[in-house]
Design a protein around this motif. Structure first.
Motif, PDB file in Angstrom:
ATOM      1  N   ASN A 423       0.837  -1.189   0.000  1.00  0.00           N
ATOM      2  CA  ASN A 423       0.000   0.000   0.000  1.00  0.00           C
ATOM      3  C   ASN A 423       0.874   1.242   0.000  1.00  0.00           C
ATOM      4  O   ASN A 423       1.846   1.335   0.757  1.00  0.00           O
ATOM      5  N   ILE A 424       0.532   2.181  -0.868  1.00  0.00           N
ATOM      6  CA  ILE A 424       1.356   3.374  -1.027  1.00  0.00           C
ATOM      7  C   ILE A 424       1.467   4.160   0.272  1.00  0.00           C
ATOM      8  O   ILE A 424       2.537   4.662   0.633  1.00  0.00           O
ATOM      9  N   PHE A 425       0.343   4.241   1.045  1.00  0.00           N
ATOM     10  CA  PHE A 425       0.372   5.003   2.293  1.00  0.00           C
ATOM     11  C   PHE A 425       1.152   4.270   3.371  1.00  0.00           C
ATOM     12  O   PHE A 425       1.917   4.882   4.127  1.00  0.00           O
ATOM     13  N   TYR A 561       1.652   7.593 -10.278  1.00  0.00           N
ATOM     14  CA  TYR A 561       2.625   7.183 -11.295  1.00  0.00           C
ATOM     15  C   TYR A 561       4.051   7.389 -10.789  1.00  0.00           C
ATOM     16  O   TYR A 561       4.914   6.527 -10.972  1.00  0.00           O
ATOM     17  N   TRP A 562       4.290   8.527 -10.163  1.00  0.00           N
ATOM     18  CA  TRP A 562       5.640   8.816  -9.642  1.00  0.00           C
ATOM     19  C   TRP A 562       6.063   7.781  -8.608  1.00  0.00           C
ATOM     20  O   TRP A 562       7.164   7.229  -8.670  1.00  0.00           O
ATOM     21  N   TRP A 563       5.161   7.496  -7.657  1.00  0.00           N
ATOM     22  CA  TRP A 563       5.543   6.564  -6.586  1.00  0.00           C
ATOM     23  C   TRP A 563       5.718   5.141  -7.129  1.00  0.00           C
ATOM     24  O   TRP A 563       6.686   4.452  -6.790  1.00  0.00           O
ATOM     25  N   LEU A 564       4.788   4.711  -7.985  1.00  0.00           N
ATOM     26  CA  LEU A 564       4.886   3.350  -8.527  1.00  0.00           C
ATOM     27  C   LEU A 564       6.126   3.185  -9.396  1.00  0.00           C
ATOM     28  O   LEU A 564       6.785   2.141  -9.358  1.00  0.00           O
ATOM     29  N   SER A 565       6.457   4.190 -10.183  1.00  0.00           N
ATOM     30  CA  SER A 565       7.657   4.112 -11.020  1.00  0.00           C
ATOM     31  C   SER A 565       8.890   3.923 -10.153  1.00  0.00           C
ATOM     32  O   SER A 565       9.769   3.117 -10.477  1.00  0.00           O
ATOM     33  N   SER A 566       8.950   4.675  -9.049  1.00  0.00           N
ATOM     34  CA  SER A 566      10.116   4.576  -8.161  1.00  0.00           C
ATOM     35  C   SER A 566      10.138   3.238  -7.443  1.00  0.00           C
ATOM     36  O   SER A 566      11.180   2.570  -7.380  1.00  0.00           O
ATOM     37  N   TYR A 567       8.988   2.828  -6.912  1.00  0.00           N
ATOM     38  CA  TYR A 567       8.941   1.609  -6.113  1.00  0.00           C
ATOM     39  C   TYR A 567       9.160   0.367  -6.971  1.00  0.00           C
ATOM     40  O   TYR A 567      10.005  -0.483  -6.655  1.00  0.00           O
ATOM     41  N   LEU A 568       8.418   0.255  -8.070  1.00  0.00           N
ATOM     42  CA  LEU A 568       8.527  -0.937  -8.911  1.00  0.00           C
ATOM     43  C   LEU A 568       9.877  -1.017  -9.616  1.00  0.00           C
ATOM     44  O   LEU A 568      10.360  -2.103  -9.919  1.00  0.00           O
ATOM     45  N   GLY A 569      10.485   0.142  -9.853  1.00  0.00           N
ATOM     46  CA  GLY A 569      11.794   0.140 -10.493  1.00  0.00           C
ATOM     47  C   GLY A 569      12.873  -0.496  -9.641  1.00  0.00           C
ATOM     48  O   GLY A 569      13.911  -0.923 -10.151  1.00  0.00           O
ATOM     49  N   TYR A 585      -2.034   2.320 -14.664  1.00  0.00           N
ATOM     50  CA  TYR A 585      -1.404   1.064 -15.091  1.00  0.00           C
ATOM     51  C   TYR A 585      -0.962   1.145 -16.547  1.00  0.00           C
ATOM     52  O   TYR A 585       0.159   0.757 -16.896  1.00  0.00           O
ATOM     53  N   ARG A 586      -1.839   1.678 -17.403  1.00  0.00           N
ATOM     54  CA  ARG A 586      -1.499   1.755 -18.827  1.00  0.00           C
ATOM     55  C   ARG A 586      -0.295   2.672 -19.055  1.00  0.00           C
ATOM     56  O   ARG A 586       0.573   2.387 -19.881  1.00  0.00           O
ATOM     57  N   LYS A 587      -0.235   3.757 -18.308  1.00  0.00           N
ATOM     58  CA  LYS A 587       0.900   4.668 -18.442  1.00  0.00           C
ATOM     59  C   LYS A 587       2.190   4.007 -17.961  1.00  0.00           C
ATOM     60  O   LYS A 587       3.254   4.159 -18.580  1.00  0.00           O
ATOM     61  N   GLU A 591       5.318   3.396 -20.573  1.00  0.00           N
ATOM     62  CA  GLU A 591       6.473   4.285 -20.488  1.00  0.00           C
ATOM     63  C   GLU A 591       7.628   3.718 -19.679  1.00  0.00           C
ATOM     64  O   GLU A 591       8.749   4.218 -19.786  1.00  0.00           O
ATOM     65  N   GLN A 592       7.371   2.720 -18.872  1.00  0.00           N
ATOM     66  CA  GLN A 592       8.434   2.126 -18.059  1.00  0.00           C
ATOM     67  C   GLN A 592       8.718   0.708 -18.545  1.00  0.00           C
ATOM     68  O   GLN A 592       7.823   0.008 -19.013  1.00  0.00           O
ATOM     69  N   SER A 593       9.962   0.286 -18.403  1.00  0.00           N
ATOM     70  CA  SER A 593      10.342  -1.069 -18.843  1.00  0.00           C
ATOM     71  C   SER A 593      10.050  -2.071 -17.725  1.00  0.00           C
ATOM     72  O   SER A 593      10.948  -2.695 -17.161  1.00  0.00           O
ATOM     73  N   ILE A 594       8.762  -2.196 -17.396  1.00  0.00           N
ATOM     74  CA  ILE A 594       8.310  -3.131 -16.357  1.00  0.00           C
ATOM     75  C   ILE A 594       7.612  -4.293 -17.045  1.00  0.00           C
ATOM     76  O   ILE A 594       6.664  -4.083 -17.810  1.00  0.00           O
ATOM     77  N   PRO A 595       8.052  -5.527 -16.818  1.00  0.00           N
ATOM     78  CA  PRO A 595       7.351  -6.671 -17.409  1.00  0.00           C
ATOM     79  C   PRO A 595       5.876  -6.639 -17.018  1.00  0.00           C
ATOM     80  O   PRO A 595       5.551  -6.523 -15.834  1.00  0.00           O
TER      81      PRO A 595
END
Length: 668
Positions: A423-425, A561-569, A585-587, A591-595
């Motif tokens: 959870n993001i929070f 998007y910012w938090w998920l990009s950082s965390y999943l990366g 999710y679509r973005k 835009e990110q190289s996430i499988p």
């Protein structure tokens, strides 16, 4: 999926406000489940049992018209109820038959597809091998051609240049030899002349000495002293002349001796030079012969190499002709198989089921909070849990202090294995040392509390009876939230975490809508701050552990998007699953190289958009759809090999499109 989404932004009544505001998520989870009508289930069972009696096992749907329905004797021939029931049973039986036929056809079609693509793969492999072999042969031929050109360019220029240099030096050496020989001849002549002169002078000297001896003997033989003296006087001049002659002859002889020695030395030097010149001449002549031999050998070797290269070139060309014929054959076979596949399946690309990587962790983003999760979400989670061995991980972007408890209840209700959750929070608020104080309410003469009957709420009034606060409690009388009132209106609400610490603070306007929401870490510092307008977060600010603003976003979607990009990366070996209608999710997957493993919804409606998404910056390689019909629709736009699996396990009474049949029923 809104991270700051509220169930209601209007201030409810006091009692219902606490239920809706604090317990609404748990209540919604429980209310979201609806059981199938037991009567309908029983009716379906009766229909299935009856259908087994009406149509014998093994009969096809097309054979139904030849089967006679037996009528019970106690029912009138034209009894409308009896006919309707039997007709309903016929319909149910036909649907089942069609479903079985459709399923069997799909299985056969999939098996045929696999076999045909296997054959295509074999042809493609053979073609690739042949092309690789041809490239290798071409490379070898290029090397042979280069060697032949290199041999052709060789012309013995170096050896010929050496030969020319040697031949040029030989005449000079011979000229020097001739000159030395002439000098030797001249010196020998001089020496002979000197020797002849020396002989003449020696004879003259001997004659002078003999005359002097004779004169001396004459004087010595005279016994008369007077006569002797007279003879001496008489021959004095002659004696002096003879002495002078002897001296002159001796001097000349010494000069000639010296000249002879000089000539002999010169002769010796000339002879040495002559010997050296002759030796050099012999070496040069030998070198000329050796160079001529080298030139001959080099030409012979080149001729042999050129002949060998020509043979190898011809052999390679013959091999290339054979391989080229094979390539033509493989290409023809491959094109033929592609045409067959295209004719059979409407596409020449291989569409097979998703191949799940059992070593990966599957992160699942839902389109809405748990309380609002649809049956589609449940089907997706159920399908994934049946396909992968590791526990799923839900990615939650909704604020819920009791998320784990709600998730356990919801999963149990939906008959799912409880997944892990991120959870993001929770992640942001836990990024500090747990030092925040526990929130308590101290009663006094001016603030008295009164419990509700179920002890889930406690209202606090001042000495004048004005409502000031309402505290909500969970299991074990643990305080979960506090609502603050001013003049009977809600103006603030704080939410506590499972340890009783401040987690969120919300400010309300006079219309009961949230205007500002603040989220705190477990050390009490401000982590997030969001301004709301008409139920939406319009500005989101991120603060560090020193409560200094580090990021600001114009919408909650940008923040997600910012938090998920950082965390999943930072994660490794994950596959992100989500619905393609989820903008965040679509973005992310675009835009990110996430499988990614997108779950496509409303395929028919969004077919043109999906075609564009398939060719984004990070093309989709595998996807999920809800039904075989949607998978069939995708086959018409796919332009590469791809993996597609169907999530739904419900019966589909539609015959495959390839059979040219119309739909005769809907999903059960």
């Amino acid at each position: 999926m809104g991270i700051f989404k509220r169930n209601s932004h209007k201030a409810p009544t006091i009692a219902s406000a606490m239920v809706n505001g604090v317990e609404s998520q748990t209540a919604s989870v429980a209310a979201s489940h609806t059981d199938t009508d037991e009567n309908e289930v029983e009716k379906i069972k009766v229909k299935k049992q009856a259908s087994k009696k009406i149509i014998p096992e093994g009969k096809l749907a097309s054979e139904v018209k030849s089967i006679q329905i037996e009528k019970p004797e106690n029912i009138a021939p034209y009894d409308s109820v009896s006919v309707a029931e039997k007709t309903a049973l016929d319909i149910a039986n036909l649907k089942t038959k069609m479903h079985d036929l459709s399923t069997e056809y799909d299985q056969l079609r999939d098996n045929l597809k696999v076999k045909m693509f296997q054959q295509k793969g074999l042809f493609a492999d053979e073609l690739a091998k042949a092309k690789h072999s041809l490239q290798h042969l071409e490379s070898q031929l290029d090397q042979l051609n280069a060697q032949a050109a290199e041999l052709q360019a060789k012309d013995d220029s170096d050896l010929l240049r050496q030969q020319a240099d040697v031949n040029k030096a030989i005449p000079e050496i011979k000229k020097g030899i001739n000159q030395v020989e002439r000098q030797l001849s001249q010196a020998n002549q001089q020496l002979t002349a000197n020797q002849k002169n020396q002989t003449t002078i020696q004879q003259q000297l001997d004659e002078s000495k003999a005359a002097a001896q004779k004169l001396s003997d004459t004087i010595k033989n005279e016994s008369d002293l007077v006569k002797m003296m007279a003879l001496v006087e008489e021959n004095k001049k002659q004696a002096l002349t003879l002495v002078a002659e002897q001296k002159e002859y001796t001097k000349k002889q010494a000069t000639l001796d010296k000249e002879s020695q000089t000539i002999k030395a010169q002769l010796e030097q000339l002879q040495t030079q002559l010997n050296d010149d002759q030796t050099e001449l012999t070496a040069k002549q030998r070198a000329v012969k050796e160079i001529e031999s080298q030139i001959e050998n080099a030409r012979r070797q080149r001729a042999q190499k050129q002949a060998a290269l020509a043979t190898q070139q011809n052999n390679l060309k013959q091999q290339m002709d054979v391989v080229s014929m094979k390539i033509s054959g493989y290409q023809s076979n491959l094109e033929g198989m592609q045409k067959q596949i295209k004719a059979a399946f409407g596409t020449s690309y291989f569409i097979q089921d998703v191949q799940f990587d059992q070593s990966a962790d599957f992160f699942v983003m839902l389109s809405q909070p748990l309380a609002e999760a649809s049956q589609t979400d449940v089907n997706l989670l159920s399908y994934l849990q049946n396909q992968v061995e590791k526990p799923l991980t839900l990615v939650s972007l909704t604020y819920d202090p009791q998320l784990k408890d709600h998730l356990m209840s919801w999963a149990k209700q939906k008959q799912l294995t409880v997944p892990k959750v991120i959870n993001i929070f929770t992640e942001i608020q836990a990024s500090a040392e747990n030092t925040a104080p526990v929130i308590t309410i101290h009663e006094s003469d001016n603030l008295q509390g009164e419990w509700s009957k179920d002890r889930r709420f406690k209202e606090y009034h001042d000495i004048d009876g004005q409502l000031k606060m309402v505290a909500a409690f969970g299991n074990g009388e643990q305080m979960q939230a506090i609502r603050y009132y001013e003049n009977g209106k809600l103006n603030k609400m704080i939410t506590l975490n499972d340890q009783g610490q401040l987690s969120r603070s919300e400010q309300y306007n006079d219309d009961g809508q949230v205007t500002v929401a603040e989220y705190y870490r477990v050390d009490g510092t401000l982590a997030l701050k969001c301004w709301h307008h008409e139920a939406n977060a319009v500005t989101v600010e991120v603060y560090d552990n020193n409560e200094l603003k580090t990021q600001s976003f114009a919408s909650e979607a940008d923040f997600d998007y910012w938090w998920l990009s950082s965390y999943l990366g930072l994660q490794s070996n994950i596959i992100l699953v989500g619905m393609d209608n989820d903008i965040t999710y679509r973005k992310l997957i675009s835009e990110q190289s996430i499988p990614a493993l997108p779950y496509l919804v409303n395929v028919k409606k969004n077919l043109s958009q999906l075609k564009a998404m398939l060719h984004g910056k990070h093309p989709w390689l595998q996807m999920l759809v809800s039904s075989r019909t949607e998978r069939s629709l995708l086959e018409g736009i796919i332009d590469r090999d791809i993996n597609i699996s169907c999530v739904s396990t419900q019966q589909d009474y539609a015959l495959p499109k390839s059979l040219g049949a119309e739909q005769v029923g809907t999903d059960a």
